[in-house]
Design a protein around this motif. Structure first.
Motif, PDB file in Angstrom:
ATOM      1  N   ASP A  13     -45.899  40.686  23.970  1.00  0.00           N
ATOM      2  CA  ASP A  13     -45.516  41.567  22.823  1.00  0.00           C
ATOM      3  C   ASP A  13     -46.744  41.914  22.105  1.00  0.00           C
ATOM      4  OD1 ASP A  13     -43.202  42.034  23.977  1.00  0.00           O
ATOM      5  OD2 ASP A  13     -41.919  41.398  22.309  1.00  0.00           O
ATOM      6  N   ARG A  14     -47.364  40.596  21.669  1.00  0.00           N
ATOM      7  CA  ARG A  14     -48.549  40.644  20.693  1.00  0.00           C
ATOM      8  C   ARG A  14     -49.693  41.244  21.230  1.00  0.00           C
ATOM      9  NH1 ARG A  14     -49.630  35.013  18.872  1.00  0.00           N
ATOM     10  NH2 ARG A  14     -47.558  35.242  17.908  1.00  0.00           N
ATOM     11  N   LEU A  15     -49.933  41.077  22.441  1.00  0.00           N
ATOM     12  CA  LEU A  15     -51.168  41.455  23.252  1.00  0.00           C
ATOM     13  C   LEU A  15     -50.885  43.283  23.481  1.00  0.00           C
ATOM     14  CD1 LEU A  15     -53.902  41.326  25.022  1.00  0.00           C
ATOM     15  CD2 LEU A  15     -52.246  41.129  26.811  1.00  0.00           C
ATOM     16  N   ILE A  16     -49.744  43.615  23.804  1.00  0.00           N
ATOM     17  CA  ILE A  16     -49.519  44.883  24.070  1.00  0.00           C
ATOM     18  C   ILE A  16     -49.706  45.776  22.681  1.00  0.00           C
ATOM     19  CG2 ILE A  16     -47.717  46.661  24.532  1.00  0.00           C
ATOM     20  CD1 ILE A  16     -46.814  44.524  26.751  1.00  0.00           C
ATOM     21  N   GLU A  17     -49.169  45.144  21.752  1.00  0.00           N
ATOM     22  CA  GLU A  17     -49.283  45.916  20.321  1.00  0.00           C
ATOM     23  C   GLU A  17     -50.714  46.048  19.940  1.00  0.00           C
ATOM     24  OE1 GLU A  17     -47.231  44.838  16.045  1.00  0.00           O
ATOM     25  OE2 GLU A  17     -48.566  43.467  16.728  1.00  0.00           O
ATOM     26  N   GLN A  18     -51.421  44.864  19.989  1.00  0.00           N
ATOM     27  CA  GLN A  18     -52.950  44.918  19.494  1.00  0.00           C
ATOM     28  C   GLN A  18     -53.638  45.969  20.379  1.00  0.00           C
ATOM     29  OE1 GLN A  18     -54.145  40.802  19.542  1.00  0.00           O
ATOM     30  NE2 GLN A  18     -53.638  40.458  17.537  1.00  0.00           N
ATOM     31  N   ARG A  20     -45.740  41.529  32.658  1.00  0.00           N
ATOM     32  CA  ARG A  20     -44.240  42.004  32.904  1.00  0.00           C
ATOM     33  C   ARG A  20     -43.504  40.928  33.781  1.00  0.00           C
ATOM     34  NH1 ARG A  20     -46.572  46.633  34.620  1.00  0.00           N
ATOM     35  NH2 ARG A  20     -47.069  47.966  32.880  1.00  0.00           N
ATOM     36  N   TYR A  21     -44.070  40.346  34.805  1.00  0.00           N
ATOM     37  CA  TYR A  21     -43.509  39.545  35.720  1.00  0.00           C
ATOM     38  C   TYR A  21     -43.169  38.153  34.881  1.00  0.00           C
ATOM     39  CZ  TYR A  21     -43.199  35.673  38.873  1.00  0.00           C
ATOM     40  OH  TYR A  21     -42.615  34.523  39.524  1.00  0.00           O
ATOM     41  N   LEU A  22     -44.138  37.552  34.126  1.00  0.00           N
ATOM     42  CA  LEU A  22     -44.018  36.551  33.289  1.00  0.00           C
ATOM     43  C   LEU A  22     -43.053  36.651  32.362  1.00  0.00           C
ATOM     44  CD1 LEU A  22     -47.623  35.460  32.665  1.00  0.00           C
ATOM     45  CD2 LEU A  22     -46.035  34.207  33.995  1.00  0.00           C
ATOM     46  N   VAL A  23     -42.906  37.708  31.522  1.00  0.00           N
ATOM     47  CA  VAL A  23     -41.653  38.036  30.638  1.00  0.00           C
ATOM     48  C   VAL A  23     -40.210  38.188  31.478  1.00  0.00           C
ATOM     49  CG1 VAL A  23     -40.750  40.008  29.155  1.00  0.00           C
ATOM     50  CG2 VAL A  23     -43.201  39.356  28.933  1.00  0.00           C
ATOM     51  N   ASP A  24     -40.357  38.628  32.525  1.00  0.00           N
ATOM     52  CA  ASP A  24     -39.068  38.990  33.090  1.00  0.00           C
ATOM     53  C   ASP A  24     -38.764  37.486  33.484  1.00  0.00           C
ATOM     54  OD1 ASP A  24     -38.979  41.569  32.756  1.00  0.00           O
ATOM     55  OD2 ASP A  24     -39.838  42.190  34.749  1.00  0.00           O
ATOM     56  N   GLU A  25     -39.548  36.544  33.939  1.00  0.00           N
ATOM     57  CA  GLU A  25     -39.149  35.523  34.701  1.00  0.00           C
ATOM     58  C   GLU A  25     -39.231  34.392  33.685  1.00  0.00           C
ATOM     59  OE1 GLU A  25     -38.212  34.926  37.827  1.00  0.00           O
ATOM     60  OE2 GLU A  25     -38.437  37.137  38.259  1.00  0.00           O
ATOM     61  N   TYR A  26     -39.895  34.283  32.538  1.00  0.00           N
ATOM     62  CA  TYR A  26     -39.948  33.128  31.645  1.00  0.00           C
ATOM     63  C   TYR A  26     -40.262  33.537  30.368  1.00  0.00           C
ATOM     64  CZ  TYR A  26     -41.761  31.336  36.329  1.00  0.00           C
ATOM     65  OH  TYR A  26     -41.727  30.885  37.642  1.00  0.00           O
ATOM     66  N   GLY A  27     -39.608  34.862  29.894  1.00  0.00           N
ATOM     67  CA  GLY A  27     -39.956  35.485  28.727  1.00  0.00           C
ATOM     68  C   GLY A  27     -39.313  34.427  27.359  1.00  0.00           C
ATOM     69  N   ASP A  28     -38.425  33.677  27.705  1.00  0.00           N
ATOM     70  CA  ASP A  28     -37.982  32.740  26.628  1.00  0.00           C
ATOM     71  C   ASP A  28     -38.606  31.527  26.583  1.00  0.00           C
ATOM     72  OD1 ASP A  28     -36.359  34.848  25.602  1.00  0.00           O
ATOM     73  OD2 ASP A  28     -34.532  34.489  27.024  1.00  0.00           O
ATOM     74  N   GLU A  29     -39.193  31.089  27.506  1.00  0.00           N
ATOM     75  CA  GLU A  29     -39.996  29.861  27.389  1.00  0.00           C
ATOM     76  C   GLU A  29     -40.944  29.896  26.442  1.00  0.00           C
ATOM     77  OE1 GLU A  29     -40.223  27.536  30.499  1.00  0.00           O
ATOM     78  OE2 GLU A  29     -38.634  28.493  31.885  1.00  0.00           O
ATOM     79  N   THR A  30     -41.485  28.675  25.889  1.00  0.00           N
ATOM     80  CA  THR A  30     -42.576  28.577  24.767  1.00  0.00           C
ATOM     81  C   THR A  30     -43.546  27.746  25.418  1.00  0.00           C
ATOM     82  OG1 THR A  30     -41.325  26.553  24.022  1.00  0.00           O
ATOM     83  CG2 THR A  30     -40.644  28.797  23.159  1.00  0.00           C
ATOM     84  N   ILE A  31     -44.812  28.122  24.799  1.00  0.00           N
ATOM     85  CA  ILE A  31     -46.023  27.762  25.102  1.00  0.00           C
ATOM     86  C   ILE A  31     -46.589  27.035  23.530  1.00  0.00           C
ATOM     87  CG2 ILE A  31     -48.233  27.910  25.886  1.00  0.00           C
ATOM     88  CD1 ILE A  31     -47.350  30.273  27.479  1.00  0.00           C
ATOM     89  N   LYS A  32     -47.145  25.800  23.824  1.00  0.00           N
ATOM     90  CA  LYS A  32     -47.778  25.307  22.339  1.00  0.00           C
ATOM     91  C   LYS A  32     -49.101  25.247  22.637  1.00  0.00           C
ATOM     92  CE  LYS A  32     -47.118  22.262  18.311  1.00  0.00           C
ATOM     93  NZ  LYS A  32     -48.561  21.873  18.340  1.00  0.00           N
ATOM     94  N   ARG A  38     -52.439  41.981  11.723  1.00  0.00           N
ATOM     95  CA  ARG A  38     -52.521  42.124  13.124  1.00  0.00           C
ATOM     96  C   ARG A  38     -53.680  43.240  13.334  1.00  0.00           C
ATOM     97  NH1 ARG A  38     -46.757  41.850  12.070  1.00  0.00           N
ATOM     98  NH2 ARG A  38     -46.449  44.049  12.127  1.00  0.00           N
ATOM     99  N   TRP A  39     -53.955  44.410  12.707  1.00  0.00           N
ATOM    100  CA  TRP A  39     -55.134  45.252  13.080  1.00  0.00           C
ATOM    101  C   TRP A  39     -56.379  44.420  12.941  1.00  0.00           C
ATOM    102  CZ3 TRP A  39     -57.441  48.466  15.096  1.00  0.00           C
ATOM    103  CH2 TRP A  39     -58.522  49.177  14.783  1.00  0.00           C
ATOM    104  N   LEU A  40     -56.696  43.591  12.022  1.00  0.00           N
ATOM    105  CA  LEU A  40     -57.961  42.853  11.947  1.00  0.00           C
ATOM    106  C   LEU A  40     -58.125  41.782  13.021  1.00  0.00           C
ATOM    107  CD1 LEU A  40     -57.985  42.108   7.984  1.00  0.00           C
ATOM    108  CD2 LEU A  40     -59.389  43.773   9.314  1.00  0.00           C
TER     109      LEU A  40
END
Length: 201
Positions: A139-144, A112-124, A170-172
């Motif tokens: 979002d992917r982690l929460i969904e899974q 939650r903190y990372l999304v609030d502070e850096y949500g739009d930043e990207t990681i490769k 995503r389910w698999l």
């Protein structure tokens, strides 16, 4: 399912010594003494039957401790312990999720903190073609995790029947990441203890 650090009896005020563990359980360690746990059964716990740290003068007697995921009795840095006439085991063999599930749950507040502070930043990541945003990863982690939770708490056939083709991939991935593949559903921590009397930590 949702509480994977549960101990039926905790000898102290928290599971980990100050500044240790996956989250901050508090800075003050309260050390207890003169404890007697006698005559009964402790069963079905996602971690320990009895767990403690730095307890002193503890008597554990006449107990049947069973269906634990990690250990029957564990005490770190405890002194003057008497354990007598106890039956420890068998361990729980119905552990539906891997340790990754609990670590994912513990990470939610940090995410939650990372999304609030850096949500739009990207990681490769190495060996991946595209960068992904911090919010997309969270979002992917929460969904899974939600998929696994819903699967385990609903009628299995109905849940899988309602997954469309887009969600099936995503389910698999969620299933591979979090569900316990063990035929007997033993835990994935590498060891299970009947009794572990450990140094501090």
């Amino acid at each position: 399912l949702q509480q994977r650090f549960f101990a039926i009896i905790e000898l102290g005020n928290k599971q980990f010594e100050a500044r240790q563990g996956p989250v901050d359980f508090g800075r003050e360690d309260i050390h207890i003494s003169d404890i007697s746990i006698k005559n009964g059964a402790l069963g079905l716990t996602s971690h320990h039957g009895i767990h403690g740290a730095f307890a002193r003068n503890v008597i554990i007697s006449g107990l049947n401790i069973l269906n634990f995921d990690v250990g029957g009795i564990q005490c770190n840095g405890c002194k003057e312990m008497l354990i007598e006439n106890c039956d420890i085991g068998p361990q729980n063999i119905d552990i539906p999720v891997l340790g990754r599930y609990v670590h994912g749950r513990i990470m939610l507040s940090r995410l939650r903190y990372l999304v609030d502070e850096y949500g739009d930043e990207t990681i490769k990541f190495a060996n991946r073609l595209e960068a992904v945003s911090v919010k997309t990863l969270a979002d992917r982690l929460i969904e899974q995790m939600d998929m696994v939770y819903n699967y385990l708490t609903s009628d299995d056939d109905d849940y899988l029947d309602n997954i469309d083709e887009d969600d099936m991939e995503r389910w698999l991935k969620a299933k591979e990441l979090f569900l316990n593949p063990s035929e007997y559903q033993h835990g994935d921590g590498g060891v299970v203890y009947g009794i572990l009397l450990n140094s501090r930590g």
